[in-house]
Structure formats: structure tokens, C-alpha cells
Scaffold this active site. Structure first.
Site, short mmCIF file in Angstrom:
data_model
loop_
_atom_site.label_atom_id
_atom_site.label_comp_id
_atom_site.label_asym_id
_atom_site.label_seq_id
_atom_site.Cartn_x
_atom_site.Cartn_y
_atom_site.Cartn_z
CG MET A 1 -9.75 7.06 5.80
SD MET A 1 -10.67 5.75 5.04
CE MET A 1 -11.32 4.88 6.46
CE LYS B 1 -8.49 0.94 -1.97
NZ LYS B 1 -7.63 0.04 -1.37
CG ASP C 1 -2.10 -0.79 1.16
OD1 ASP C 1 -2.42 -1.20 0.04
OD2 ASP C 1 -2.75 -1.00 2.19
N1 SAH Z 1 -5.21 -0.02 8.18
C1 SAH Z 1 -4.78 1.30 8.56
C2 SAH Z 1 -5.82 2.35 8.20
C3 SAH Z 1 -6.02 2.52 6.71
S1 SAH Z 1 -7.22 3.75 6.31
C4 SAH Z 1 -4.44 1.32 10.05
O1 SAH Z 1 -4.75 0.35 10.73
O2 SAH Z 1 -3.88 2.30 10.52
C5 SAH Z 1 -6.18 5.13 5.98
C6 SAH Z 1 -6.33 6.15 7.10
O3 SAH Z 1 -5.59 5.70 8.24
C7 SAH Z 1 -5.76 7.51 6.78
O4 SAH Z 1 -6.70 8.31 6.09
C8 SAH Z 1 -5.50 8.06 8.16
O5 SAH Z 1 -6.70 8.50 8.76
C9 SAH Z 1 -5.05 6.81 8.91
N2 SAH Z 1 -3.59 6.65 8.96
C10 SAH Z 1 -2.86 5.71 8.36
N3 SAH Z 1 -1.55 5.85 8.66
C11 SAH Z 1 -1.47 6.91 9.49
C12 SAH Z 1 -0.40 7.54 10.18
N4 SAH Z 1 0.87 7.11 10.06
N5 SAH Z 1 -0.68 8.60 10.96
C13 SAH Z 1 -1.95 9.05 11.10
N6 SAH Z 1 -3.00 8.48 10.48
C14 SAH Z 1 -2.77 7.43 9.70
#
Ligand code: SAH
Length: 263
Positions: free
Chosen positions: A172, A56, A35
Site C-alpha cells: 500500500m 476497495k 475484491d
Molecule cells: N491481501 C493482499 C493485500 C491486500 S492490501 C495480499 O495478500 O496480497 C492491497 C495492497 O497489496 C496493494 O496496495 C499493494 O501494495 C498490494 N498488492 C496487491 N496485489 C498486488 C499485485 N498483484 N502486485 C503488487 N502489489 C499488490
């Protein structure tokens, strides 16, 4: 040949936040579908594998290219029919807003075996950065992981944003912080509810900021174009020092000045 698919949570940022099991399983990969939010340094764990970017990039403001979920599902099945071990590397934890359901369904329909290795989700990395525990004795008994966005990428209506838990972490929502603040207030959250915003949690350039709900729009510029989680409620409050030997449960202050500075 029918291979096996290993879903691995890469953690939210820097490569060293992957679990030991995740790194070990990655080392056995023939091909890795990864990803946008995963660290390129993770390649060092599987230099032998073919790496395919299927990211994405919904959080970006520059509209970088992306692969549709249907294409990813089909690719995963096809690769598992050609290779022994296919790793599906996902940011954070695969089970949290990771479209894992669709990919498991596609594999099950094709009779392909799979397993899931958990990872550190962004909400937990954000709490680690701010040192603001998500649960608090007495006042923070429940935590929810929510998306502020509908399937059509629109902000949820107020009815969908009513308080569900003492601490609520929104994923998100980075692009729409001002709107989220207004919608949460319309949904019944008080204007002085503490909010902690963290972007790029787990990375060396992570930024955290503290606000009251009424001033959430002030965070927009600071976190623009970065993956961001928004923690609302009990778990967004800074831990107050207590005198040694007399631990007290965390208190949500009735009113505090909002700050929009990097923490
Ligand atoms: N599976 C991932 C989430 C994917 S959805 C998890 O468990 O973290 C993608 C969203 O995750 C982004 O829009 C943001 O809101 C959050 N996100 C992912 N990585 C991040 C990070 N390093 N810091 C803050 N928010 C994050």
C-alpha cells in the site's frame, strides 16, 4: 437458514494463481463477494454463483467507487443468513492486509461458521517475478510484511518505519514511493539500501524495477496507478551467478548504481 462463509485467497493476479482448494471451494459457492484486485477470469470457476463486487480501490489514482468495510461486514452476515455457501474472495492472502479480522468478528458475533483458504500474497508473487528470494543464507534471516500507511491513509512517521527485518516488504505504498524513500532514510535505512519495486505481480503486464533507497522516487511514474509492493533490504538484491559447484550466500553490495528500468 444459516450458511457457511469461506474466505478464499485468490492470489495476487492471474486466475491460475488461486490454489486448487480455493478453486474447488469456489465451485461450491451460491454467492461470491469479491475484491477489486481479483481476476474476472475467476468467474469461470463459479458460473452458477451470484457475483457481487465489494472492491476497495485504495491503490488507484482515479478514485473509483468503493464499499465501506462496515457495509461489507453487514452484507456478509446478511448473505450468510440467506444462502448455504457464501465465498468471500480476497486478493492475495486473506490474512495479509485483507481486513479479515473485522469480517471474522462480524460472523462470530452472528454465530455464523467460517473457514479460511490461504492464497499467494503479493510479496511472494513479487519475489517470484524478480527471482529475488526474500530470505538469503546468512544475510536475510527475517522477512516482514509491513504497511507504510496508517489507518488514516497517511504515511507512517519515521519511528514506525525503523528496520524490523533483513528484508521488509511494504504494501500500500505505491502512491507515495518518493515519500516512502525519504521516510525510510529518516528512519535509519542507509541511502544505498537495495529496493525492488513490483507492480501487478502475477499478472502478464507485471513490471519490476530496481533502485537504491535514495532514488526510490524515480519509480513513481513507472508504477503509477498500479498495485505495488516495495521490497527493501537483503531480499531486494539480484542473485549473482556463482561458479557451478560453489554456492555462496547472497551478498548485499555496499554500493550499486540505481536503475529505474523495467526488469
Ligand atoms: N491481501 C493482499 C493485500 C491486500 S492490501 C495480499 O495478500 O496480497 C492491497 C495492497 O497489496 C496493494 O496496495 C499493494 O501494495 C498490494 N498488492 C496487491 N496485489 C498486488 C499485485 N498483484 N502486485 C503488487 N502489489 C499488490
Amino acid at each position: 437458514m444459516t450458511g457457511h462463509v469461506v474466505f478464499i485467497g485468490a492470489g495476487p493476479g492471474a486466475a491460475d494463481l488461486i490454489t486448487v482448494r480455493g478453486a474447488q471451494r469456489l465451485a461450491g459457492a451460491d454467492v461470491v463477494l469479491f475484491d477489486a484486485l481479483t481476476d474476472p477470469a475467476l468467474r469461470a470457476y463459479a458460473p452458477q454463483a451470484q457475483w457481487l463486487d465489494v472492491g476497495k480501490r485504495g491503490f488507484r489514482t482515479d478514485g473509483g467507487s468503493s464499499t465501506s468495510q462496515t457495509q461489507i461486514d453487514a452484507l456478509l452476515v446478511r448473505l450468510a443468513q440467506q444462502h448455504k455457501v457464501v465465498v468471500r474472495l480476497k486478493g492475495g492472502d486473506p490474512s495479509v492486509f485483507g481486513r479479515l479480522e473485522e469480517e471474522l468478528q462480524a460472523l462470530a458475533a452472528a454465530g455464523i461458521s467460517s473457514e479460511v483458504v490461504p492464497g499467494v500474497t503479493a510479496a511472494l508473487a513479487a519475489a517470484a517475478h524478480t527471482q529475488r528470494p526474500l530470505t538469503r543464507r546468512g544475510l536475510g534471516r527475517s522477512v516482514s510484511l509491513s504497511t507504510a500507511i496508517t489507518q488514516a491513509s497517511q504515511l507512517q512517521h519515521a519511528a514506525g518505519l525503523a528496520p524490523h527485518a533483513d528484508t521488509e516488504v511494504f504494501y500500500m505504498a505505491g502512491r507515495q514511493l518518493g515519500k516512502l524513500g525519504r521516510a525510510l532514510r529518516a528512519a535509519g535505512w542507509p541511502a544505498h539500501t537495495p529496493v525492488s519495486v513490483v507492480s501487478r505481480a502475477g499478472w502478464p503486464d507485471c513490471i519490476g524495477s530496481s533502485h537504491h533507497l535514495a532514488q526510490l522516487a524515480a519509480a513513481s511514474l513507472l508504477h503509477a496507478g498500479r498495485p505495488t509492493v516495495v521490497t527493501v533490504g537483503a531480499g531486494a538484491t539480484a542473485v549473482q551467478p556463482t561458479a557451478a559447484g560453489s554456492p555462496a550466500p547472497a551478498r548485499v553490495p555496499a554500493k550499486r548504481e540505481a536503475t529505474a528500468t523495467a526488469a
